[in-house]
Design a protein around this motif. Structure first.
Motif, PDB file in Angstrom:
ATOM      1  N   SER A  18       0.803  -1.223   0.000  1.00 13.45           N
ATOM      2  CA  SER A  18       0.000   0.000   0.000  1.00 13.45           C
ATOM      3  C   SER A  18       0.833   1.270   0.000  1.00 13.45           C
ATOM      4  O   SER A  18       0.370   2.309  -0.462  1.00 13.45           O
ATOM      5  CB  SER A  18      -0.930   0.009   1.216  1.00 13.45           C
ATOM      6  N   LEU A  67      -5.559   0.249   9.455  1.00 13.77           N
ATOM      7  CA  LEU A  67      -6.984   0.275   9.130  1.00 13.77           C
ATOM      8  C   LEU A  67      -7.862   0.479  10.352  1.00 13.77           C
ATOM      9  O   LEU A  67      -9.007   0.924  10.227  1.00 13.77           O
ATOM     10  CB  LEU A  67      -7.357  -1.037   8.419  1.00 13.77           C
ATOM     11  N   TRP A 111      -0.955  -4.781   3.265  1.00 15.28           N
ATOM     12  CA  TRP A 111      -2.203  -5.188   3.908  1.00 15.28           C
ATOM     13  C   TRP A 111      -2.033  -6.481   4.710  1.00 15.28           C
ATOM     14  O   TRP A 111      -3.001  -6.962   5.305  1.00 15.28           O
ATOM     15  CB  TRP A 111      -3.286  -5.408   2.848  1.00 15.28           C
ATOM     16  N   LEU A 115      -1.740   1.076   5.965  1.00 18.21           N
ATOM     17  CA  LEU A 115      -2.186   1.863   4.816  1.00 18.21           C
ATOM     18  C   LEU A 115      -1.155   2.879   4.353  1.00 18.21           C
ATOM     19  O   LEU A 115      -1.117   3.227   3.175  1.00 18.21           O
ATOM     20  CB  LEU A 115      -3.490   2.589   5.163  1.00 18.21           C
ATOM     21  N   SER A 116      -0.325   3.383   5.262  1.00 15.11           N
ATOM     22  CA  SER A 116       0.625   4.419   4.880  1.00 15.11           C
ATOM     23  C   SER A 116       1.793   4.441   5.853  1.00 15.11           C
ATOM     24  O   SER A 116       1.622   4.143   7.049  1.00 15.11           O
ATOM     25  CB  SER A 116      -0.059   5.797   4.860  1.00 15.11           C
ATOM     26  N   THR A 123      -5.470   7.232   5.727  1.00 16.70           N
ATOM     27  CA  THR A 123      -4.861   6.596   4.560  1.00 16.70           C
ATOM     28  C   THR A 123      -3.592   7.288   4.112  1.00 16.70           C
ATOM     29  O   THR A 123      -2.920   6.813   3.192  1.00 16.70           O
ATOM     30  CB  THR A 123      -5.855   6.574   3.391  1.00 16.70           C
TER      31      THR A 123
END
Length: 876
Positions: A481, A539, A497, A523-524, A585
């Motif tokens: 991601s 998440l 993920w 996610l980041s 995100t």
């Protein structure tokens, strides 16, 4: 670190819907962008967005003839009355029905507004003072049998024309006249979209949607010919007062003209009365110019692939502004020279990612339309667009060195663009097709990495110089991601993920790898500027902090409650309890590493203090109720048995056939039954801090939001009054108030006095005085120092003994105000060049003197040695 960031500009979106208007001087274009208004200055080549917002997307805007009052009305009829020059909202008002058109009278005293089949005229509120009830209704006009579409005032503001869907136009007077009944202009076979007065008000033009233009003039009086009617004097009443000739004229059709554009409809038009120029926009993207009343075509051009939604002409009649709603285009065309003054277009679909250049002057954005646009943060304009990608652009990244931009796309390619020649000079691909969803560039600009999101969850490394694949990093069990290189370039962090972050030592032969496990999908990731800390958002709404060297968890922020907020139309739970899907995100560190900015599937962007783990400030990206997720409470009255009213497709209720028809699928005769009405959701897909630390940007649903520190207002307590004299400056200097004396000398701007005060500052106080000097005087003080260093300047080095003193000043100014100056490198370019020239001349002069002194000293030493040898020989 300062946290007082305020909304600065909205880029990436230049036009959404509604009408575009010119300012009274014709130099600026006002364009509605969602629920805001952006002003494009065509002379200074800059744009800025007004700071206030309407409740929903703006449908109509109107500017008073003196450019003091701006009226913006949204889709529901709620209006904001603002002072345009001061950029502040004066009043809120609700017209209670959707508005199709709004016009100020030429004298600026009245505002005419369409109100379904009626027309309301209001007195213009005062823009200098605030009133409790500023809107006073002058009169309501009735007579149309269907929705009123447009309003046009007469040149003397005594009457106005209205057009309607009932295929007629009507003439009303502002004030009641004895024996007057509203005139009806009938004969069209489709809705009349516009009506105009000629400059002498003796001719009226009506334009219908089917492409017909009627010219109306006064009918000949009974018993007289037409030539006598044209020369008729002004009517006078019994009291020898002039009567309203327009209202008392018997109007009749003098001419019928047709545009002959088969298969098209007229969507917008405007008229320039002084030059009798009629401009018409068609549904095919074609526009034309006709000179009236001869109806001679000047030229017809195609400027868009979709229909033209709005057209405006400036006061001089030279520039035309067009807005295309479907493509988001804004064009300003000079019809005499047939050239573009302005041509801007935002992303056709959502904006996915952004990246700042190293100097903070440019921002690159990538969207679902496969395009990459580079925006200038100072002017707000897009100056280059790359369309090489054939699928959605997932990530963009500037190289730390050089004018190179990298992009990763779902089409399976990573591309490198040269921002000097504006070309795609390198394309990187994987051995097997992979959709790339993340991107990172080595600080040296030699290695580029991209992560895949489908099938093989690998990280690919390429050499920028050769374009060859260097390595493939395997190990992740889910889509990659996010990728990030450490600022030192030794470590590559990859987030996946599969609930892990992996740290790769890619320049080591063994490719050492360390895995950091988390509790949810990552996610980041982002590195702190000193490369010692790593932040990862997951998440479940958490942000985890790791020590890079030891690989240990050092901190944790529970951000789900911070990012939660806003309720979608179809939500079954309240906004306070609905935190599903609310996560960050995208995260980014500030330039000093003390703060972390986080944004995601929410209307909020949150600024955290990294050391204490507390929230410093929460920014709400948009208050637009046309988007999902911006309101906290829903209105139960808008929920029906078929669902929320906002999601019900009411296309079949439109009165026009072309609006009811849906031909999205080729060959579909009854329309696309799978099409549904949808609403965009307010969310932030990517956020980045400017390298200068003075701003941050967010790629959101409505465009590219830029927030910056409020440093445009500089406090300068010294005014140029009668008490500010050279003797007063010297008196302050004698009291050893060096900063005050220096500022007063700058206000007087007398070079001998300024040189005296400048040289009187002690060497030990130079750093303190330069630190406290207001930024408004930075260009002047830098120019003074550069002139003293330049041998060809007013203060030549050959005459001045203060070279070290001048160098101290230059070092102190650049050290104390470097960040401010770096963010305005283009503004101070001439001052920097002169300072650099002065420093270079000083260096050359000193090196020349040193070389000459070295040769002289060598000669003296040689002569002394020769003399000693001669003396020794004589003694022997």
């Amino acid at each position: 670190m300062k946290a007082n960031y305020k909304f600065s500009n909205l880029c990436g979106t230049v036009y959404k819907q509604g009408n575009v208007v010119f300012s009274s001087d014709g130099n600026c274009v006002l364009s509605p962008v969602g629920n805001r208004v952006t002003v494009f200055d065509l002379v200074k080549n800059k744009s800025y967005t007004l700071p206030f917002e309407n409740r929903k997307n703006i449908a109509n805007i109107s500017l008073s003839p003196d450019s003091n009052v701006l009226l913006t009305i949204d889709e529901d009829g709620r209006a904001l009355l603002s002072n345009f020059k001061r950029r502040i909202v004066l009043h809120h008002f609700n017209f209670k029905k959707p508005i199709n058109d709004v016009k100020f009278s030429p004298n600026g005293k009245y505002i005419a507004v369409t109100h379904d089949s009626h027309v309301q005229v209001w007195q213009t509120p005062n823009h200098l003072i605030r009133e409790f009830a500023p809107f006073n209704l002058h009169r309501t006009y009735t007579g149309h049998h269907d929705e009123v579409l447009s309003i046009e005032w007469s040149p003397d503001s005594s009457c106005f024309l209205t057009t309607s869907r009932d295929m007629t136009a009507r003439l009303f007077t502002l004030d009641p006249l004895e024996g007057f009944r509203p005139k009806t202009f009938a004969g069209h076979r489709d809705a009349v979209i516009a009506a105009y007065f000629s400059s002498d008000a003796k001719t009226i033009y009506t334009v219908s949607r089917d492409g017909a233009t009627f010219t109306w003039r006064a009918k000949p009086a009974e018993g007289s010919d037409e030539s006598d009617e044209d020369a008729a004097p002004m009517d006078m009443d019994s009291n020898s007062q002039p009567r309203n000739i327009i209202a008392n004229t018997r109007w009749g059709i003098a001419k019928r003209n047709y545009f002959h554009q088969p298969g098209t409809k007229i969507t917008c038009s405007t008229f320039h009365a002084p030059s009798n120029l009629l401009v018409v926009g068609f549904s095919t993207g074609v526009f034309g110019l006709w000179e009236m009343p001869e109806f001679s075509n000047i030229h017809t051009l195609s400027i868009s692939q979709e229909k033209i939604s709005s057209v405006a002409i400036n006061a001089t009649g030279e520039w035309l502004a067009f807005g295309a709603m479907k493509l988001g285009q804004l064009l300003v065309w000079e019809w005499q020279s047939e050239s573009y003054i302005l041509k801007q277009q935002g992303h056709y679909f959502d904006m996915n990612t952004l990246s700042y250049s190293t100097d903070g002057q440019h921002v690159a954005t990538g969207g679902d339309d496969g395009k990459i646009k580079v925006w200038n943060t100072v002017s707000g304009f897009c100056f280059v667009t790359f369309s090489e990608h054939s699928a959605s652009v997932a990530a963009v990244e500037f190289a730390k060195q050089g004018q190179v931009l990298f992009s990763a796309s779902l089409d399976g390619t990573v591309r490198a663009f040269d921002l000097v020649r504006y070309r795609n000079f390198r394309t990187f691909t994987s051995p097997s097709p992979v959709q790339f969803s993340s991107l990172a560039v080595d600080p040296s600009g030699e290695v580029v990495a991209a992560g895949g999101s489908t099938d093989r969850f690998q990280v690919f490394l390429w050499s920028v110089q050769t374009g060859k694949l260097l390595d493939v990093l395997s190990g992740h069990e889910g889509p990659v991601s996010s990728l990030a290189f450490s600022p030192t370039g030794n470590v590559l962090a990859s987030a996946s993920w599969d609930k892990s972050v992996r740290l790769w030592d890619i320049f080591n032969r063994s490719h050492d790898m360390e895995t950091l496990q988390l509790n949810s999908d990552v996610l980041s990731v982002a590195f702190r500027p000193d490369a010692r800390e790593l932040a990862a958002s997951t998440l479940d709404g958490q942000i985890s902090f790791f020590d890079v060297e030891e690989g240990k968890l050092t901190g944790l922020i529970e951000g789900r409650r911070d990012v939660a907020g806003g309720r979608n139309v179809g939500d079954r739970t309240t906004a306070a309890n609905n935190v599903s899907g609310k996560c960050f995100t995208s995260v980014a560190y500030s330039a000093d590493g003390h703060c972390l900015l986080a944004g995601g599937n929410s209307k909020y962007v949150v600024l955290y203090d990294v050391r204490d783990g507390v929230m410093l400030k929460k920014f709400q990206i948009s208050e637009n109720l046309s988007l999902d997720g911006t309101q906290e409470m829903l209105d139960s009255r808008k929920v029906t048995e078929a669902g929320p009213v906002e999601l019900i497709d009411d296309r079949g209720d439109e009165s026009d056939l072309e609006d009811r028809m849906d031909d999205t699928l080729p060959g579909a005769q009854r329309g696309d039954l799978s099409k549904r009405k949808y609403r965009q959701e307010a969310r932030t897909k990517c956020i980045r801090f400017s390298p200068t630390g003075g701003a941050w940007a967010a790629a959101s649903t409505e465009g590219l939001f830029i927030y910056s520190l409020e440093d445009s207002i500089a406090f300068d307590p010294f005014d140029l009054d009668i008490e500010l004299t050279p003797s007063a400056v010297l008196s302050v200097l004698s009291q050893r108030e060096y900063l005050k004396a220096l500022v007063m000398a700058f206000r007087l701007n007398e070079r001998p006095l300024l040189r005296t005060v400048y040289e009187a500052v002690p060497r030990a106080d130079v750093a303190l005085v330069s630190r406290q000097l207001p930024v408004v005087y930075l260009p002047a003080i830098l120019k003074l120092v550069s002139d003293r260093l330049d041998p060809g300047g007013p203060d030549r080095v050959g005459r001045s003994p203060h070279l070290e003193f001048d160098l101290l000043w230059a070092r102190a100014l650049l050290f104390n105000h470097g960040r401010y100056l770096r963010g305005r490198s283009t503004e101070f370019a001439s001052v920097f060049r002169s300072l650099w020239k002065g420093l270079l001349e000083a260096e050359q002069s000193i090196s020349k003197i040193c070389d000459e002194n070295s040769a002289t000293l060598s000669f003296i030493i040689d002569q002394s040695l020769a003399r000693q040898n001669a003396e020794v020989i004589m003694v022997e």
